[in-house]
Design a protein around this motif. Structure first.
Motif, PDB file in Angstrom:
ATOM      1  N   ASP A 463       0.826  -1.201   0.000  1.00 29.73           N
ATOM      2  CA  ASP A 463       0.000   0.000   0.000  1.00 29.73           C
ATOM      3  C   ASP A 463       0.865   1.258   0.000  1.00 29.73           C
ATOM      4  OD1 ASP A 463      -2.740   1.132   0.254  1.00 29.73           O
ATOM      5  OD2 ASP A 463      -1.923   1.947   2.109  1.00 29.73           O
ATOM      6  N   PRO A 488     -13.401  -2.285  -0.189  1.00 28.14           N
ATOM      7  CA  PRO A 488     -13.105  -1.859   1.184  1.00 28.14           C
ATOM      8  C   PRO A 488     -14.096  -0.806   1.664  1.00 28.14           C
ATOM      9  CG  PRO A 488     -11.556  -0.879  -0.363  1.00 28.14           C
ATOM     10  CD  PRO A 488     -12.366  -1.868  -1.145  1.00 28.14           C
ATOM     11  N   HIS A 493      -7.820  -0.670  -1.491  1.00 28.00           N
ATOM     12  CA  HIS A 493      -7.081  -1.879  -1.127  1.00 28.00           C
ATOM     13  C   HIS A 493      -6.283  -2.353  -2.326  1.00 28.00           C
ATOM     14  CE1 HIS A 493      -6.089  -5.666   0.779  1.00 28.00           C
ATOM     15  NE2 HIS A 493      -6.540  -6.308  -0.291  1.00 28.00           N
TER      16      HIS A 493
END
Length: 522
Positions: A463, A488, A493
């Motif tokens: 991420d 999400p 995500h």
């Protein structure tokens, strides 16, 4: 019930390689494939490729490997994995197939691929259409579209490639696009005998070079300080032009300047070049309106997975090829006669949906139940996660070949690397089992798992990396909120490691060799 040391699911590049490597370790292995022969998604989606020679040659190569290493005896086709349950009584995976058969295995390896769950668009009136309807992921190789009026919905990789081939075949061809994309030529062609001979003599060097490349294709690395604005405008133009003519369409991302995907200003400079190329190709004054539809809006970035197809813009110079912008004239639905927008009805004989795959849905849709009684789908309600793209914490002895948060790279190269890493982890477990058997006289299964902390840290790293790139603001299959029901509740995500295949190889090798983040228990 028949039992094996390992069961492999999928007979594409990944599954064939994994079967071979596990057999080399002396394990009893069975491979199951839902299709009637080897090939995987590379063969199943041959509608994306024109001519059809390419998938046929690829499948021929796969068959050659299978026959050369006598692997077919360990394969069973037309057998789809329906469910898998971890049996705590003997620490084995119980696998149920579409054939009604049930098998057990110590290790279950899912080589099902990231792109095999088709995304069908939901358009009112689809069932009313009187003509033929196809999806590029379920392509009928023997279809005949000559002289027909064809509509293609979608302008991703499959839609762009298919359009080029059908432009010479269809009476009328209309591309229905929601968002225009920059389509880069993929200038591949027949290679010389000298080039082929060089490859044959230097396979090891070619493969090493691929592993040291950010994309896994063997590009020479771009120096970190060779950035878009570190050179003159004249040199920048020369670099862009040379890259446009490169053999790989992905070269802009990996082989031009080092900051194309991390510096927004640099990315916009590249987009300016793309817009100029489109204007040069689609230049007939009568095609002006068409050209404008083919250009993304000026504020758009080059922030999706690169779409590559030689001859794409040239095809729109043909009078029988047109494009409809569904943002300017929204889709109203499908009628018996064709596709209707708020502007008009386009009468068609054939509709082709080039709407891609769900890169987060392959595994979650199979009922795979872990020791605690929960399924992968339940764990991944807001997006799939794993440690290194290899294992999901809490699901011991279950491995993925190119699983969630793997590197976005050359699939065959990536698959081979993962097969090696999975082989090392299984070898470690098998060695522990034999040592325990020798010392205590027992024969307990060793469970290979990932720690939840290691998995969480890996996902956080993936991420953090993508947030440093222009990809984070784009709409693509890099994230679970695109083409998937697993969205999400907040934020985005990420589904891929975007730090480069070379760096990914280093990180995974280091972790596997040190067994960091893994557990091995009886």
């Amino acid at each position: 019930m028949q039992s094996f040391d390992a069961i492999v699911v999928g007979a594409g590049f990944a599954g064939i390689n994994q079967l071979y490597q596990l057999r080399q370790l002396g394990l009893s292995v069975k491979l199951f494939e839902k299709a009637p022969d080897v090939g995987g998604v590379c063969i199943g989606t041959n509608g994306q490729m024109q001519p059809a020679t390419l998938p046929k040659e690829t499948q021929a190569y796969m068959n050659h490997v299978v026959e050369r290493h006598n692997l077919r005896q360990h394969m069973q086709f037309s057998s789809e994995l329906k469910s898998a349950n971890f049996d705590k009584s003997d620490s084995k995976w119980m696998v149920q197939l579409s054939t009604g058969e049930t098998f057990k295995a110590t290790y279950l390896i899912l080589a099902t691929g990231r792109f095999n769950k088709i995304v069908w668009p939901s358009i009112p009136g689809q069932e009313k259409f009187a003509g033929e309807q196809y999806h590029t992921g379920l392509w009928d190789e023997h279809r005949d579209l000559k002289g027909k009026r064809v509509g293609i919905v979608g302008t991703g990789s499959s839609g762009a490639a298919l359009l080029v081939g059908l432009a010479k075949e269809a009476k009328q061809l209309i591309s229905f696009q929601r968002s225009a994309q920059y389509v880069i030529p993929n200038n591949k062609g027949p290679v010389s005998a000298e080039y082929r001979d060089n490859v044959n003599k230097n396979y090891d060097e070619f493969f090493k070079k691929c592993r040291r490349c950010g994309a896994g294709f063997g590009f020479d690395p771009v120096p970190a300080d060779y950035t878009t604005f570190s050179v003159s405008e004249e040199e920048r133009e020369k670099v862009f032009e040379a890259t446009w003519n490169h053999i790989y369409g992905l070269a802009f991302t990996f082989a031009s300047f080092s900051d194309i995907m991390t510096n927004e200003a640099a990315n916009r400079e590249l987009c300016k070049f793309f817009r100029k190329k489109i204007a040069q190709i689609v230049q007939d004054p009568e095609k002006r309106e068409k050209r404008e539809k083919l250009m993304p809006p000026p504020e758009a970035l080059y922030d999706k997975r690169p779409v590559c197809s030689s001859g794409y813009y040239e095809a729109f110079n043909q009078d029988n090829v047109d494009v409809v912008n569904l943002k300017k004239t929204p889709l109203a639905g499908i009628t018996e006669k064709g596709i209707e927008t708020t502007e008009k009805l386009y009468e068609l004989d054939v509709i082709i949906y080039a709407t891609g795959y769900e890169s987060d849905g392959t595994w979650a849709d199979i009922t795979i139940t872990g020791p605690d009684g929960t399924t992968l789908g339940e764990h991944w309600a807001e997006g799939s996660t794993s440690y290194l793209g290899l294992l999901k914490a809490g699901f011991p002895n279950l491995f993925f070949v190119i699983g969630p948060q793997s590197s976005l790279a050359n699939i065959p190269q990536h698959a081979e690397f993962h097969a090696e890493m999975i082989g090392k982890l299984i070898s470690k477990a098998d060695k522990m089992r034999k040592e325990e058997e020798s010392a205590a006289g027992g024969s307990n299964t060793v469970l290979v798992d990932a720690t939840q902390q290691a998995e969480d840290d890996w996902v956080k790293l993936c991420d953090a990396i993508i947030k440093q790139t222009v990809y984070y603001g784009g709409e693509s299959y890099f994230f679970s909120d695109h083409n998937t029901v697993r969205k999400p509740k907040s934020g985005r995500h990420v589904l891929w490691y975007m730090g480069g295949f070379d760096n990914y190889v280093d990180k995974v090798q280091e972790a596997v060799e040190a067994y960091r983040g893994f557990t091995f228990v009886y």
